[in-house]
Design a protein around this motif. Structure first.
Motif, PDB file in Angstrom:
ATOM      1  N   UNK A  91      74.371 -50.544 -18.729  1.00 49.81           N
ATOM      2  CA  UNK A  91      73.415 -50.037 -19.716  1.00 49.81           C
ATOM      3  C   UNK A  91      72.020 -50.603 -19.467  1.00 49.81           C
ATOM      4  N   UNK A  92      71.949 -51.856 -19.080  1.00 44.75           N
ATOM      5  CA  UNK A  92      70.654 -52.451 -18.724  1.00 44.75           C
ATOM      6  C   UNK A  92      70.113 -51.802 -17.454  1.00 44.75           C
ATOM      7  N   UNK A  93      70.971 -51.659 -16.452  1.00 45.20           N
ATOM      8  CA  UNK A  93      70.529 -51.137 -15.158  1.00 45.20           C
ATOM      9  C   UNK A  93      69.973 -49.733 -15.271  1.00 45.20           C
ATOM     10  N   UNK A  94      70.626 -48.871 -16.034  1.00 45.63           N
ATOM     11  CA  UNK A  94      70.211 -47.477 -16.079  1.00 45.63           C
ATOM     12  C   UNK A  94      68.919 -47.277 -16.857  1.00 45.63           C
ATOM     13  N   UNK A  95      68.734 -48.034 -17.937  1.00 45.28           N
ATOM     14  CA  UNK A  95      67.490 -47.887 -18.692  1.00 45.28           C
ATOM     15  C   UNK A  95      66.327 -48.501 -17.926  1.00 45.28           C
ATOM     16  N   UNK A  96      66.603 -49.500 -17.096  1.00 42.09           N
ATOM     17  CA  UNK A  96      65.561 -50.132 -16.285  1.00 42.09           C
ATOM     18  C   UNK A  96      65.118 -49.230 -15.134  1.00 42.09           C
ATOM     19  N   UNK A  97      66.066 -48.598 -14.469  1.00 43.13           N
ATOM     20  CA  UNK A  97      65.778 -47.883 -13.214  1.00 43.13           C
ATOM     21  C   UNK A  97      65.624 -46.384 -13.360  1.00 43.13           C
ATOM     22  N   UNK A  98      65.937 -45.840 -14.525  1.00 40.25           N
ATOM     23  CA  UNK A  98      65.958 -44.385 -14.715  1.00 40.25           C
ATOM     24  C   UNK A  98      66.885 -43.713 -13.707  1.00 40.25           C
ATOM     25  N   UNK A  99      67.927 -44.439 -13.283  1.00 39.06           N
ATOM     26  CA  UNK A  99      68.935 -43.940 -12.338  1.00 39.06           C
ATOM     27  C   UNK A  99      68.349 -43.610 -10.978  1.00 39.06           C
TER      28      UNK A  99
ATOM     29  N   UNK B  73      61.001 -52.479 -25.005  1.00 34.87           N
ATOM     30  CA  UNK B  73      61.869 -53.026 -26.049  1.00 34.87           C
ATOM     31  C   UNK B  73      63.311 -52.561 -25.864  1.00 34.87           C
ATOM     32  N   UNK B  74      63.497 -51.351 -25.353  1.00 29.76           N
ATOM     33  CA  UNK B  74      64.862 -50.853 -25.139  1.00 29.76           C
ATOM     34  C   UNK B  74      65.584 -51.714 -24.114  1.00 29.76           C
ATOM     35  N   UNK B  75      64.884 -52.071 -23.048  1.00 36.10           N
ATOM     36  CA  UNK B  75      65.505 -52.949 -22.055  1.00 36.10           C
ATOM     37  C   UNK B  75      65.843 -54.292 -22.687  1.00 36.10           C
ATOM     38  N   UNK B  76      64.919 -54.826 -23.473  1.00 36.26           N
ATOM     39  CA  UNK B  76      65.149 -56.125 -24.117  1.00 36.26           C
ATOM     40  C   UNK B  76      66.348 -56.062 -25.050  1.00 36.26           C
ATOM     41  N   UNK B  77      66.483 -54.961 -25.808  1.00 40.95           N
ATOM     42  CA  UNK B  77      67.610 -54.830 -26.738  1.00 40.95           C
ATOM     43  C   UNK B  77      68.942 -54.768 -25.992  1.00 40.95           C
ATOM     44  N   UNK B  78      68.976 -54.012 -24.913  1.00 41.08           N
ATOM     45  CA  UNK B  78      70.226 -53.908 -24.147  1.00 41.08           C
ATOM     46  C   UNK B  78      70.543 -55.220 -23.434  1.00 41.08           C
TER      47      UNK B  78
ATOM     48  N   UNK C 194      78.367 -61.954 -23.082  1.00 42.31           N
ATOM     49  CA  UNK C 194      78.749 -63.074 -22.195  1.00 42.31           C
ATOM     50  C   UNK C 194      78.455 -64.432 -22.832  1.00 42.31           C
ATOM     51  N   UNK C 195      77.908 -64.437 -24.069  1.00 42.51           N
ATOM     52  CA  UNK C 195      77.663 -65.688 -24.786  1.00 42.51           C
ATOM     53  C   UNK C 195      76.494 -66.485 -24.235  1.00 42.51           C
ATOM     54  N   UNK C 196      75.382 -65.817 -23.904  1.00 40.62           N
ATOM     55  CA  UNK C 196      74.231 -66.517 -23.335  1.00 40.62           C
ATOM     56  C   UNK C 196      72.925 -66.015 -23.935  1.00 40.62           C
ATOM     57  N   UNK C 197      71.892 -66.907 -23.948  1.00 45.49           N
ATOM     58  CA  UNK C 197      70.536 -66.504 -24.274  1.00 45.49           C
ATOM     59  C   UNK C 197      69.987 -65.689 -23.104  1.00 45.49           C
ATOM     60  N   UNK C 198      68.982 -64.845 -23.394  1.00 48.70           N
ATOM     61  CA  UNK C 198      68.434 -63.972 -22.366  1.00 48.70           C
ATOM     62  C   UNK C 198      66.914 -64.058 -22.345  1.00 48.70           C
ATOM     63  N   UNK C 199      66.337 -63.636 -21.216  1.00 43.86           N
ATOM     64  CA  UNK C 199      64.894 -63.558 -21.109  1.00 43.86           C
ATOM     65  C   UNK C 199      64.517 -62.557 -20.019  1.00 43.86           C
ATOM     66  N   UNK C 200      63.276 -62.021 -20.132  1.00 47.82           N
ATOM     67  CA  UNK C 200      62.736 -61.169 -19.088  1.00 47.82           C
ATOM     68  C   UNK C 200      61.525 -61.902 -18.508  1.00 47.82           C
ATOM     69  N   UNK C 201      61.535 -62.083 -17.192  1.00 47.87           N
ATOM     70  CA  UNK C 201      60.432 -62.763 -16.505  1.00 47.87           C
ATOM     71  C   UNK C 201      59.729 -61.771 -15.593  1.00 47.87           C
ATOM     72  N   UNK C 202      58.407 -61.666 -15.751  1.00 49.20           N
ATOM     73  CA  UNK C 202      57.601 -60.799 -14.897  1.00 49.20           C
ATOM     74  C   UNK C 202      56.821 -61.652 -13.934  1.00 49.20           C
ATOM     75  N   UNK C 203      56.870 -61.282 -12.657  1.00 48.76           N
ATOM     76  CA  UNK C 203      56.107 -62.051 -11.675  1.00 48.76           C
ATOM     77  C   UNK C 203      57.012 -62.554 -10.576  1.00 48.76           C
TER      78      UNK C 203
END
Length: 500
Positions: free
Chosen positions: A439-447, A478-483, A491-500
């Motif tokens: 679900x993360x991969x597809x919203x990120x890449x638009x397939x 925000x959709x990517x962040x939500x997914x 998986x029981x973990x905190x998440x983050x998005x890093x740009x750069x």
């Protein structure tokens, strides 16, 4: 594990199988590692009925078989198939009028008929199992109308085979339709079969229409959630109990008996008797039903060694990907992207689990043309019921459930409960993780290809981190962040998005 490139152009091939009970035409799309079936038709002619007692095939049965062959030749002409192979087995082999029958058949079909010796029939049956299962190990038993072929198979490699006159029609004929006498014949014949001694603690691969019919009835009796015959597995103790019931009861009382042809019903008790005796003497670990047999073995044998060595599940998944996905390369990239994630999460996988996870990724976009509200449901049905080879029923469930989640989200609806029954809990949880990651991969890449390799999802300092390069910063949303948060909770973990 992904990859396979574009599909080659295929020429269809047909096999006409003249058996002791049925005469069948099967047309395949081409000579591939996992060939799809274009057309399949059989006629229950009973050529083997009476051969054991009279020494020849009955005139009515011969006329029925020749009429079926006339139609099959016409069907091959309509389908414009030139690559046609004709096989004949026990009934024609054992009958005094077999040679004359072959002459008439060749006149009708305009093709030579290959009369298989018993050992050759056993070899092709085992090759069929080698084509349909991934590295099978155990004993193959092909029960036809006239004979039983037994072959030991060791991780896909064959040992010498044996042919015994223990087919359903042969047993019925030789015993005078007495199950008690048939039992004595079976026990005497199996006593000196080395393949039975090699069966202990290993799989018994049951090939043949009578055993498939018994498996279909067993599915109905227990309310099994999936009507797929290939790799249907029965516990040996349960198989014995069911076989005893079939021998004891009028088969007309069994559920779903209407799905079994009237010509095959009288042979069910003999198939049950033979299966029971094989289990009692061989002590297998499981009974595995295989619709793959002589015909598929003939196709498999003709493949180049490098094609034979291919994984049939991944071959079929790759073909589906190239036929149906928006960007086949994207699905191949998804295999490696998810593999990197699983490795970073320290989710250990056996080679068998890794190949099924790869297959689930390869087919993750085959339902994109459906209405969005029904993509999950279609993926669930298609992937649980597709004609995959080299896959168990729990593995089918894993592929179907993970792709259902990929479309529908992590709130599993009640209509998925039956598919979940196919799997142990750890496979259900792993399917949830895979589905959430997709679900993360597809919203990120638009397939589309080219994005995932540049945006790895890995664990960094205990945090599940999606890394996006600066040149792709505009993809962040925000959709990517939500997914991503949904995956983190899974998986029981905190998440983050890093740009750069």
């Amino acid at each position: 594990m992904g990859g396979g490139g574009r599909l080659p152009a295929l020429s269809p091939v047909a096999i006409i199988d003249i058996g002791s009970n049925s005469v069948r035409l099967v047309a395949y799309e081409g000579r591939t590692r996992s060939p799809a079936m274009l057309f399949n038709e059989k006629a229950l002619c009973g050529l083997g009925r009476g051969v054991a007692s009279t020494g020849k095939m009955d005139k009515t049965a011969v006329a029925s078989a020749l009429a079926a062959l006339q139609r099959f030749r016409g069907l091959c002409d309509v389908m414009q198939i030139e690559d046609i192979h004709v096989l004949a087995t026990a009934a024609v082999r054992d009958a005094s009028n077999g040679e004359r029958f072959i002459q008439k058949a060749e006149e009708i079909l305009r093709r030579p008929v290959s009369l298989l010796a018993g050992t050759r029939e056993a070899e092709l049956s085992a090759l069929g199992v080698a084509s349909g299962f991934w590295k099978p190990d155990g004993v193959v038993g092909d029960m036809g109308g006239g004979s039983l072929e037994l072959v030991e198979i060791v991780n896909g490699a064959l040992r010498p085979g044996l042919s015994l006159r223990l087919g359903g029609l042969a047993l019925q004929d030789a015993s005078g339709a007495s199950l008690k006498k048939a039992g004595a014949l079976v026990r005497a014949a199996l006593a000196n079969a080395p393949q039975i001694g090699a069966l202990k603690g290993r799989a018994f691969y049951a090939v043949g229409g009578t055993w498939r019919a018994l498996a279909r009835l067993h599915m109905e009796q227990i309310g099994y959630p999936l009507h797929v015959m290939h790799a249907y597995e029965i516990n040996p103790g349960e198989a014995i109990a069911f076989a005893r019931m079939v021998q004891r009861l009028d088969v007309g009382a069994l559920e779903a008996i209407g799905s079994i042809s009237s010509a095959r019903r009288p042979l069910l008790a003999y198939g049950a008797l033979l299966l029971e005796q094989i289990i009692r003497r061989g002590h297998p670990s499981s009974v595995m039903i295989s619709p793959y047999g002589v015909r598929e073995g003939l196709l498999f044998e003709a493949l180049a060694p490098e094609l034979q060595a291919r994984d049939p599940l991944l071959a079929m998944a790759s073909e589906m990907n190239w036929l149906r996905s928006r960007s086949p390369r994207h699905c191949e990239e998804l295999v490696d992207w998810v593999g990197g994630l699983f490795a970073s999460l320290h989710l250990s996988e056996t080679p068998a689990e890794a190949r099924v996870r790869a297959a689930a990724c390869l087919v993750s976009d085959v339902c994109w043309r459906a209405h969005p509200d029904y993509r999950g449901e279609q993926a669930l049905i298609l992937l649980s019921q597709a004609t995959f080879a080299g896959v168990t029923h729990p593995e089918r469930g894993f592929m179907a459930l993970s792709n259902y989640i990929r479309h529908e989200g992590l709130s599993i609806e009640s209509n998925v409960a039956r598919i979940r029954e196919l799997m142990p809990m750890h496979m259900v949880e792993r399917a949830r993780i895979l589905g959430a990651a997709m679900r993360v991969a597809y919203i990120l890449s638009a397939a589309m290809a080219g994005v995932l390799p540049r945006c790895p999802l890995t664990v960094k300092k205990g945090v599940l981190t999606l890394s996006i390069p600066v040149e792709l910063e505009n993809l962040r949303s925000d959709r990517i962040a939500n997914r991503l948060r949904q995956l983190g909770r899974t998986v029981g973990m905190q998440v983050q998005i890093c740009v750069g």
